[in-house]
Design a protein around this motif. Structure first.
Motif, PDB file in Angstrom:
ATOM      1  N   GLY A   1      82.029  65.481  49.254  1.00 20.17           N
ATOM      2  CA  GLY A   1      81.969  66.633  48.355  1.00 20.17           C
ATOM      3  C   GLY A   1      82.725  67.826  48.913  1.00 20.17           C
ATOM      4  O   GLY A   1      83.479  68.494  48.189  1.00 20.17           O
ATOM      5  N   VAL A   2      82.549  68.097  50.213  1.00 23.99           N
ATOM      6  CA  VAL A   2      83.249  69.238  50.814  1.00 23.99           C
ATOM      7  C   VAL A   2      84.759  69.028  50.730  1.00 23.99           C
ATOM      8  O   VAL A   2      85.514  69.932  50.349  1.00 23.99           O
ATOM      9  CB  VAL A   2      82.796  69.436  52.274  1.00 23.99           C
TER      10      VAL A   2
ATOM     11  N   LEU B   1      86.362  67.137  48.687  1.00 24.00           N
ATOM     12  CA  LEU B   1      86.767  67.219  47.278  1.00 24.00           C
ATOM     13  C   LEU B   1      86.899  68.683  46.844  1.00 24.00           C
ATOM     14  O   LEU B   1      87.869  69.074  46.186  1.00 24.00           O
ATOM     15  CB  LEU B   1      85.702  66.520  46.431  1.00 24.00           C
ATOM     16  N   GLY B   2      85.922  69.485  47.252  1.00 25.96           N
ATOM     17  CA  GLY B   2      85.968  70.901  46.895  1.00 25.96           C
ATOM     18  C   GLY B   2      87.182  71.583  47.496  1.00 25.96           C
ATOM     19  O   GLY B   2      87.830  72.416  46.856  1.00 25.96           O
ATOM     20  N   LEU B   3      87.512  71.209  48.727  1.00 21.67           N
ATOM     21  CA  LEU B   3      88.683  71.814  49.363  1.00 21.67           C
ATOM     22  C   LEU B   3      89.956  71.396  48.654  1.00 21.67           C
ATOM     23  O   LEU B   3      90.892  72.194  48.499  1.00 21.67           O
ATOM     24  CB  LEU B   3      88.742  71.402  50.839  1.00 21.67           C
TER      25      LEU B   3
ATOM     26  N   SER C   1      89.623  72.550  44.752  1.00 25.87           N
ATOM     27  CA  SER C   1      89.193  73.952  44.674  1.00 25.87           C
ATOM     28  C   SER C   1      88.805  74.337  43.253  1.00 25.87           C
ATOM     29  O   SER C   1      89.559  75.028  42.553  1.00 25.87           O
ATOM     30  CB  SER C   1      90.278  74.896  45.203  1.00 25.87           C
TER      31      SER C   1
ATOM     32  N   ALA D   1      77.081  65.270  47.358  1.00 21.10           N
ATOM     33  CA  ALA D   1      78.498  65.521  47.083  1.00 21.10           C
ATOM     34  C   ALA D   1      78.643  66.748  46.182  1.00 21.10           C
ATOM     35  O   ALA D   1      79.502  67.617  46.406  1.00 21.10           O
ATOM     36  CB  ALA D   1      79.130  64.301  46.427  1.00 21.10           C
TER      37      ALA D   1
ATOM     38  N   ARG E   1      84.695  79.869  48.324  1.00 19.63           N
ATOM     39  CA  ARG E   1      85.980  80.351  47.798  1.00 19.63           C
ATOM     40  C   ARG E   1      85.799  81.605  46.944  1.00 19.63           C
ATOM     41  O   ARG E   1      86.522  82.590  47.096  1.00 19.63           O
ATOM     42  CB  ARG E   1      86.630  79.246  46.938  1.00 19.63           C
TER      43      ARG E   1
END
Lengths: 110, 271
Positions: free
Chosen positions: A10-11, A13-15, A18, B57, B68
């Motif tokens: 998940g991290v 993927l988020g990076l 974004s 996830a 962000r």
């Protein structure tokens, strides 16, 4: 193991993607994240104590997130959103600390 | 399900015969906890584990997204009261800055602007004009007197001429012309070989006219002083006529000579 992998995925993927946080979600996301973290630490502690149950984890995770968002929503409606958010963060932070302390005791005996 | 498998090991060792389902039991020993940690490390895909993985996830994505957003720290993150306070603050600062701008612009106008500039230009122009008149480089006109002298044959002496000029200056003449010569600071009176008076080296001729700009009445009075210029000329046999006028013109010009020796002392004060 798999939930930890899921967190890492998940991290990453988020990076990579974004994602844009929708405006309506923005007030609730920080509290929801902290509530979910609380659920995750609780699950880690439970698994060390041998009482981990994925059904319980899923339910507590979702209910934590929903209740946290609800509290923020209610606080905003009542005009005490900032104070209530602070309160929720304090409570969840206390729970996270106590869970981490328990994990530490279990693993290190100290 | 995973829970049950897990518990199969420690349960008989650690706890009593009753098994409270999902109830927290006595704290596990360190060895138990470590064993469970290792067991957790094993890859055991079950439905529950997969669902939990999906949730974590999502947590990871949300975590990163929130970080962000916080990094961007836009105004939309702020609450209404914070926005109002921010707006107030910005408005106050803008007002203060606007006042400062007004003040500075006023100062600038005062320092650079029309008033000071025009005044300085006007002062400079007036000074130039008075210097030009003093130096005799411009024709002038104004109230004054015209003295017509017909001496027939140069009865005027050097002394008489000097007296005349001096009397006119005493009476406040601002510009004097005698014959075709403009009388300035450097004008001098001399005589030629035959004793006739010369002004700036030039003979006066006959008849000649003395024109002076100043207060006409005072000038005429100065000319009429007993024993003065007119008196002495008349006694020497010349005809002297003094005419007061509202406007006389002095058009003889003096050619300024550049100073060869005199240099201005540099000013030590402020310019």
């Amino acid at each position: 193991m798999i939930p930890v992998l899921g967190l890492v995925v998940g991290v990453v993927l988020g990076l990579v993607i974004s994602p844009e946080v929708p405006t309506w979600l923005q007030p609730y996301l920080p509290i929801a994240v902290i509530a979910a973290l609380d659920a995750v630490f609780g699950a880690a502690r439970a698994s060390l104590e041998g009482i981990f149950n994925d059904r319980v984890f899923v339910i507590s995770f979702l209910s934590n997130v929903v209740v946290a968002a609800l509290i923020v929503f209610l606080g905003n409606q009542l005009g005490v959103g900032a104070q209530l958010s602070t309160g929720v963060v304090v409570v969840l932070g206390l729970r996270i600390f106590s869970n981490v302390a328990a994990i530490r005791r279990h693993l290190l005996g100290a | 399900m995973a829970d049950r498998e897990e518990d199969a090991g420690p349960a008989p060792a650690s706890a009593s015969s009753r098994r409270p389902r999902l109830r927290r039991r006595a704290a596990p020993t360190q060895a138990e906890a470590r064993r469970r940690l290792r067991a957790f490390g094993r890859f055991r895909p079950t439905t529950g584990q997969l669902v939990a993985a999906v949730l974590t996830a999502m947590l990871g994505v949300a975590l990163v997204a929130q970080v962000r957003v916080t990094e961007q720290a836009g105004l939309e993150q702020l609450r209404e009261t914070e926005l109002v306070a921010l707006l107030d603050d910005v408005t106050n600062r803008a007002n203060a800055l606007r006042e400062e701008v007004d003040q500075l612009e006023e100062d600038r106008t005062r320092l650079l602007g029309a008033e000071g500039d025009a005044a300085a230009a006007e002062a400079a122009r007036q000074r130039l004009q008075s210097y030009q008149i003093l130096a005799g480089t411009v024709p002038v006109e104004g109230p004054g007197i015209t003295v017509l002298v017909d001496d027939g044959g140069s009865v005027v002496t050097q002394t008489m001429l000097l007296d005349g000029i001096q009397e006119l200056r005493d009476a406040g003449a601002e510009a004097i012309q005698i014959g075709t010569v403009r009388v300035v600071a450097s004008s001098y009176v001399s005589t030629d070989d035959e004793g006739r008076a010369l002004l700036d080296g030039q003979p006066l001729g006959s008849p000649y006219t003395i024109t002076a700009v100043g207060d006409a009445h005072t000038l005429a009075g100065a000319m009429a002083i007993p024993g003065g210029f007119s008196d002495s000329l008349r006694s020497a046999g010349a005809a002297v006529t003094v005419v007061e006028a509202d406007s006389v013109v002095i058009d003889a010009l003096h050619e300024p000579i550049e100073a060869r020796y005199a240099q201005p002392v540099p000013s030590t004060g402020t310019p």
